[in-house]
Write a protein that holds these residues in place. Sequence first.
Motif, PDB file in Angstrom:
ATOM      1  N   LEU A  35      43.935 -36.314   8.178  1.00  9.50           N
ATOM      2  CA  LEU A  35      43.217 -35.066   8.439  1.00  9.50           C
ATOM      3  C   LEU A  35      43.813 -33.991   7.536  1.00  9.50           C
ATOM      4  O   LEU A  35      45.011 -33.717   7.601  1.00  9.50           O
ATOM      5  CB  LEU A  35      43.371 -34.667   9.909  1.00  9.50           C
ATOM      6  CG  LEU A  35      42.696 -33.361  10.342  1.00  9.50           C
ATOM      7  CD1 LEU A  35      41.181 -33.442  10.196  1.00  9.50           C
ATOM      8  CD2 LEU A  35      43.055 -33.024  11.781  1.00  9.50           C
ATOM      9  N   PHE A  91      43.821 -30.019   6.269  1.00  4.16           N
ATOM     10  CA  PHE A  91      43.488 -28.728   6.870  1.00  4.16           C
ATOM     11  C   PHE A  91      44.153 -27.621   6.071  1.00  4.16           C
ATOM     12  O   PHE A  91      45.075 -27.860   5.294  1.00  4.16           O
ATOM     13  CB  PHE A  91      43.975 -28.686   8.323  1.00  4.16           C
ATOM     14  CG  PHE A  91      45.477 -28.768   8.461  1.00  4.16           C
ATOM     15  CD1 PHE A  91      46.124 -29.977   8.323  1.00  4.16           C
ATOM     16  CD2 PHE A  91      46.239 -27.634   8.714  1.00  4.16           C
ATOM     17  CE1 PHE A  91      47.509 -30.067   8.431  1.00  4.16           C
ATOM     18  CE2 PHE A  91      47.616 -27.710   8.834  1.00  4.16           C
ATOM     19  CZ  PHE A  91      48.250 -28.942   8.688  1.00  4.16           C
ATOM     20  N   PHE A 134      47.718 -34.263   7.485  1.00  2.00           N
ATOM     21  CA  PHE A 134      48.269 -34.632   8.799  1.00  2.00           C
ATOM     22  C   PHE A 134      47.858 -36.067   9.091  1.00  2.00           C
ATOM     23  O   PHE A 134      46.687 -36.421   8.973  1.00  2.00           O
ATOM     24  CB  PHE A 134      47.721 -33.683   9.871  1.00  2.00           C
ATOM     25  CG  PHE A 134      48.003 -34.133  11.283  1.00  2.00           C
ATOM     26  CD1 PHE A 134      49.303 -34.163  11.768  1.00  2.00           C
ATOM     27  CD2 PHE A 134      46.966 -34.541  12.120  1.00  2.00           C
ATOM     28  CE1 PHE A 134      49.568 -34.586  13.064  1.00  2.00           C
ATOM     29  CE2 PHE A 134      47.227 -34.959  13.417  1.00  2.00           C
ATOM     30  CZ  PHE A 134      48.535 -34.981  13.883  1.00  2.00           C
ATOM     31  N   TRP A 194      38.000 -28.209   7.515  1.00  2.00           N
ATOM     32  CA  TRP A 194      38.704 -29.459   7.782  1.00  2.00           C
ATOM     33  C   TRP A 194      38.086 -30.589   6.973  1.00  2.00           C
ATOM     34  O   TRP A 194      36.879 -30.619   6.767  1.00  2.00           O
ATOM     35  CB  TRP A 194      38.600 -29.828   9.268  1.00  2.00           C
ATOM     36  CG  TRP A 194      39.079 -28.770  10.201  1.00  2.00           C
ATOM     37  CD1 TRP A 194      38.346 -27.746  10.726  1.00  2.00           C
ATOM     38  CD2 TRP A 194      40.402 -28.621  10.727  1.00  2.00           C
ATOM     39  NE1 TRP A 194      39.130 -26.975  11.552  1.00  2.00           N
ATOM     40  CE2 TRP A 194      40.390 -27.497  11.577  1.00  2.00           C
ATOM     41  CE3 TRP A 194      41.592 -29.347  10.578  1.00  2.00           C
ATOM     42  CZ2 TRP A 194      41.528 -27.061  12.258  1.00  2.00           C
ATOM     43  CZ3 TRP A 194      42.713 -28.922  11.262  1.00  2.00           C
ATOM     44  CH2 TRP A 194      42.678 -27.784  12.087  1.00  2.00           C
TER      45      TRP A 194
END
Lengths: 469, 251
Positions: free
Chosen positions: B161, B163, B173, B189
């Motif tokens: 992920l 961001f 992440f 995102w």
Amino acid sequence: MSVPGSDRYAGGELDGFLIGERIHSGAMGYIYRVDGRDSAFPMIMKVPRIGPGESGEGLIGYETEAMVLPALSGPHVPRFVAMGNLAKTPYLVTEWVDGESLEQVIKRGPLAPDDVASIGAAISDAVHSLHLQDAVHLDLKPDNVIIKADGDVVLIDFGLAYHAHFPDLLAEEHRFAAGSAPYISPEQVLGTRSDPRSDIFALGAMLYEMTTGELPFGVPSTMAGLRDRLWLDPVPPRVRSPAVPPWLQEIILRCLEPDADDRYQSAALVAFDLRNPGQVAITARAAKSTQAGVVEQTRRWWRSRARHPAPRRLPKSQVSATPVVMVAVDTANPDDQRQPALQRTTAQVLSLSSEFRLICVSVIRRSVVAEGPGSESASGAYLDHLVRLRHWVEPLQLPLRRLSLHVLESANPENALLEFARRNNVDLIILGAPHPAQRGLAWWRSVASGVTANAHCSVHVVRVPASLN
Amino acid sequence: MDGSALIIALLSDVHANIEALSACLKHAREAGVGRYAFLGDLVGYGADPQAVIDTVACYAAKGAVVIKGNHDEAVEKTPRYMNDSVRAVINWTRDSLSDEGKDFLASLPLCVREQDFCFVHASAAAPERWDYIDSAAAARRCIDAAQVTYTFCGHVHDQELYFQGAGGKTMAFRPVPGTPVPIGRHRRWLAIVGSVGQPRDNNPAAAYAQFDTDRERITFRRVAYDHVAAARKIRDAGLPLSIAYRVEKGI
């Protein structure tokens, strides 16, 4: 984005919450008392400062807390109630924790060592509970520690916290992630945000302040001042206050080691030492009466220049790499065949971890009608069992700092073991199953099965193979 | 986006693995998923390209988003960059597909934008180049090109992920499967949803993700399936043994 102005909150209603008086107005935002939604406990609402002219810091802190707090549970964090949509009406409603902040306690002056130990142990329990949930607080300071009437501690304000299950919005953001200058750990100064041992440093700074009334590193206001703690050691507490016992100085200075590897590796171990001063492994730290000399400081300064941020290790795995193992030894039957089996199992379990604490416990039955613990024969029995306990653990050849021995006197061994394990954040209990020859003796049988049924943690029941009996 | 469809299942890199796809679809159905998006590479590597296409075509007929991946494109025309074993699988796939199946793959778009979503196989920055999002910088280029709140892609087989942090920097992440992560609309995102049919992180379990549009939360999932059977089919079809081994071990 339509965000009500702060004043429009007070006296109003939002998503079923009746907003009462504003009890706090700070750089990050506002806090109101709220009612409503048939809540069984008092609540507060946090509203971040947003809008033109605001730094955005309040919003980031709000967003971080809104992500982390709902994922946390247990008695050491405020209960999460509800939150608003960040883009529309950002708010966070949580339990209002009734109690006194550690800040208020410290304001009244330095605490006696026993009080430092009992409050410090309660804080350590709370910190440990957080770490077990894969979170690190990163902004521990007396303002954020609430002591309830029953002595339990609740940690508040998770605006700078790290949780391994969520993206870290504050990673690589020194501008926002500074923490509180007097308590922040050296590795946080360097930008590491995932190490639970950072909280242990802050815990050490609070213990220091509770003990001496002074801050270990003052209140630095510049980055250079903050970096001092990478190599500078604080004035030893016993220099500031000679009444500080060596064991307390040992605990405080070990928490404040600049290199996280040299600190306690879990808050459970800090709590344990604070509750068992007699079992603290005393080193040169306890006797220190001066700060390091210029040569040593220069050496540390040089080393700190080369130090890299700690490698990523999830908080929970950091903590579970340092288990507290409790073994219950039946010292009343030292020649029992179960003893070597218990030793073997304990050695096997400990070999899985290089960082552990072994607590050896024996419960001697104190019959209700027997003489009191102060009497000659009672203390004689106590010492006798302590010697047997030491004899039992000798073959494991453990360094003293990994070991502690306890003889408990109780009419109810099961409860004594369970209570002791819970109070000391034990991760694993090892104990023997009833000996076949003892099956008639219901009390020992009930200890093994009762402990297994009611323990807060894992239980390893050791049984001698039937063929050997 | 249909207002009643609150949870979207995001499935990518199925790679002709019908066992893995069926397990994920069952898992999604039980989780109350209301909408489906397939982010490319329906075929390649696995032994069941036709069955996978038939299944996905059913979902497409009911409104699912289906994106073209580089393996799907290769069925039309084998590209130069593919190595021998992949090339062998592509040729085998082409021979074993029906004309309708090949037409279905050829008809797929490279990228779909809908409201604040962008669905793409590799990167929204030049999807046809099949660039891997293997760094924060590559993620940033994709996010900037997509110009929407949520970008979902595959191609890279590991779940990730990306961001924007507090200071605007793009960061990565590694999600914890099963934990809902709040991803609010006030940030941008980019989720790489992982591979259904050929995970490569030493865990053979199929990977996909669910996005809850109402609560603005994404949950990355791992689903155990009969990967041993999928690997056996690859061997039985005479496809390269190394591919069967990868499915078996999740590497």
